[in-house]
Design a protein around this motif. Structure first.
Motif, PDB file in Angstrom:
ATOM      1  N   PRO A 221       0.831  -1.222   0.000  1.00  0.00           N
ATOM      2  CA  PRO A 221       0.000   0.000   0.000  1.00  0.00           C
ATOM      3  C   PRO A 221       0.859   1.263   0.000  1.00  0.00           C
ATOM      4  O   PRO A 221       1.930   1.308   0.602  1.00  0.00           O
ATOM      5  CB  PRO A 221      -0.808  -0.132   1.288  1.00  0.00           C
ATOM      6  N   ASP A 305       3.243   3.117   2.630  1.00  0.00           N
ATOM      7  CA  ASP A 305       2.766   3.200   4.012  1.00  0.00           C
ATOM      8  C   ASP A 305       3.700   2.388   4.906  1.00  0.00           C
ATOM      9  O   ASP A 305       3.666   1.144   4.896  1.00  0.00           O
ATOM     10  CB  ASP A 305       1.332   2.682   4.087  1.00  0.00           C
ATOM     11  N   HIS A 307       3.593   2.052   8.028  1.00  0.00           N
ATOM     12  CA  HIS A 307       2.921   1.408   9.150  1.00  0.00           C
ATOM     13  C   HIS A 307       2.346   0.044   8.768  1.00  0.00           C
ATOM     14  O   HIS A 307       1.936  -0.712   9.657  1.00  0.00           O
ATOM     15  CB  HIS A 307       1.798   2.316   9.682  1.00  0.00           C
ATOM     16  N   ASP A 308       2.312  -0.236   7.496  1.00  0.00           N
ATOM     17  CA  ASP A 308       1.782  -1.531   7.050  1.00  0.00           C
ATOM     18  C   ASP A 308       2.819  -2.624   7.315  1.00  0.00           C
ATOM     19  O   ASP A 308       4.021  -2.425   7.086  1.00  0.00           O
ATOM     20  CB  ASP A 308       1.445  -1.468   5.561  1.00  0.00           C
TER      21      ASP A 308
END
Length: 366
Positions: A221, A305, A307-308
């Motif tokens: 993502p 992203d 944080h993914d």
């Protein structure tokens, strides 16, 4: 003496008248001479019986001696016949022994000839076995040299350490089947070069890791964009400006590699960095590969992203790759192949010098 002679020797009896019978006393004196004649007659008869018995015994003894001599003569005749038969058999046995000795002599000569032929055949088989063994060893040595050249060229042209190490392993197996122990030093050289190639295998695994990351970029993502500054009900001028902005967009450069809004461009740029790192590893250019990995890390940090979990895992893999891509000297191959060629040349010269001239066989039968 017969009874007639005895009767004539008796005294003539006096005629006695028939009318007057002889008195009894007158007969008494004539009794004594009759008794003596009877005894004499009995004695004579006994002597005759003894003589007859002795004669009969003598005749029987003579007959017995005659039959014994006849039996002895018969036995002697049988023994003579047996001895004659034995003499004939002995003569035939001597003749057979002479024939057997001649046959044995001829068989001994044939056996000696067969032994000589067998010796010649063994020599021929030994020469054929030596030729077959030398051909077998030559084939294995050719295979070893081909595999060594293949591994060397694969590493020089494609920097494929894994393929080169596999070729060197096959070459070591082929050289192990050679019966000559003089090539053990070549095996040690092959093992040393193979060990040097296996030290570069982590780079080959790094190429596989980069290929996996390139395939995983399609699913990672992107970082979320801030779109809350727009109006809820934009006016006409805002709609016109947005429509023109889709054609021509003017933005500030905030120091990032490329501030891109299009997700496709971000994925393609990251994939290009990974492909460049992969190509640099295949070309053994460690510095270029390390720079490309650093650019890929920056692209992931700026455009995706972080944080993914998938993006974090990709960043961890790139960080481990950056640690393994330390500058290293390339492996120098070719020493084992040169040693193998030198040994084969030396063996060929020795075989040429040791080949004797063909000599005629001087075998002589005893």
């Amino acid at each position: 003496m017969s009874q007639d002679d005895l009767a004539s020797d008796r005294p003539a009896a006096t005629p006695v008248p028939a009318a007057t019978p002889a008195p009894r006393p007158a007969r008494a004196p004539a009794a004594a001479p009759r008794r003596g004649g009877t005894l004499a007659l009995a004695l004579l008869l006994a002597l005759l019986a003894l003589g007859l018995a002795g004669y009969v015994a003598w005749r029987q003894w003579q007959q017995a001696q005659g039959s014994a001599s006849d039996n002895l003569d018969q036995r002697v005749g049988q023994l003579e016949g047996t001895l004659g038969t034995l003499g004939d058999e002995r003569s035939s046995l001597r003749q057979r022994l002479g024939d057997a000795e001649q046959v044995n002599r001829s068989l001994r000569e044939e056996m000696l000839g067969q032994s000589e032929r067998l010796r010649n055949l063994e020599d021929a088989v030994a020469k054929l076995s030596e030729k077959s063994l030398s051909g077998h060893d030559a084939m294995l040595l050719d295979e070893t040299g081909t595999l060594l050249r293949m591994g060397q060229q694969r590493y020089v042209l494609f920097h494929d350490a894994q393929g080169a190490a596999a070729a060197y392993a096959l070459a070591d197996q082929a050289l192990a089947a050679v019966n000559d122990g003089a090539f053990s030093g070549v095996r040690q050289s092959i093992a040393a070069e193979r060990e040097a190639l296996e030290q570069g295998l982590p780079r080959t695994r790094a190429v596989d890791t980069l290929q996996q990351l390139r395939g995983a970029l399609e699913t990672l993502p992107l970082a979320p964009r801030d779109t809350s500054g727009g109006q809820v009900n934009p006016g006409a001028w805002a709609r016109i400006g947005r429509a023109l902005g889709s054609v021509v967009s003017v933005q500030r450069d905030n120091g990032a590699p490329l501030a891109m809004a299009d997700a496709r461009f971000a994925r393609e740029l990251a994939a290009l960095d990974l492909a460049q790192a992969q190509a640099a590893l295949l070309a053994a250019d460690v510095d270029a590969a390390r720079d490309a990995v650093a650019r890929a890390q920056a692209s992931l940090a700026a455009q995706f992203d972080t944080h993914d979990p998938a993006v974090a895992h990709a960043q961890a893999q790139l960080a481990s790759l950056a640690k393994t891509l330390a500058p290293a000297t390339p492996v120098q191959l070719g020493a084992a192949l040169a040693e193998l060629r030198n040994l084969r040349a030396v063996h060929a010269l020795r075989a040429a010098d040791a080949t004797p001239a063909p000599a005629a066989s001087t075998g002589q039968r005893p």
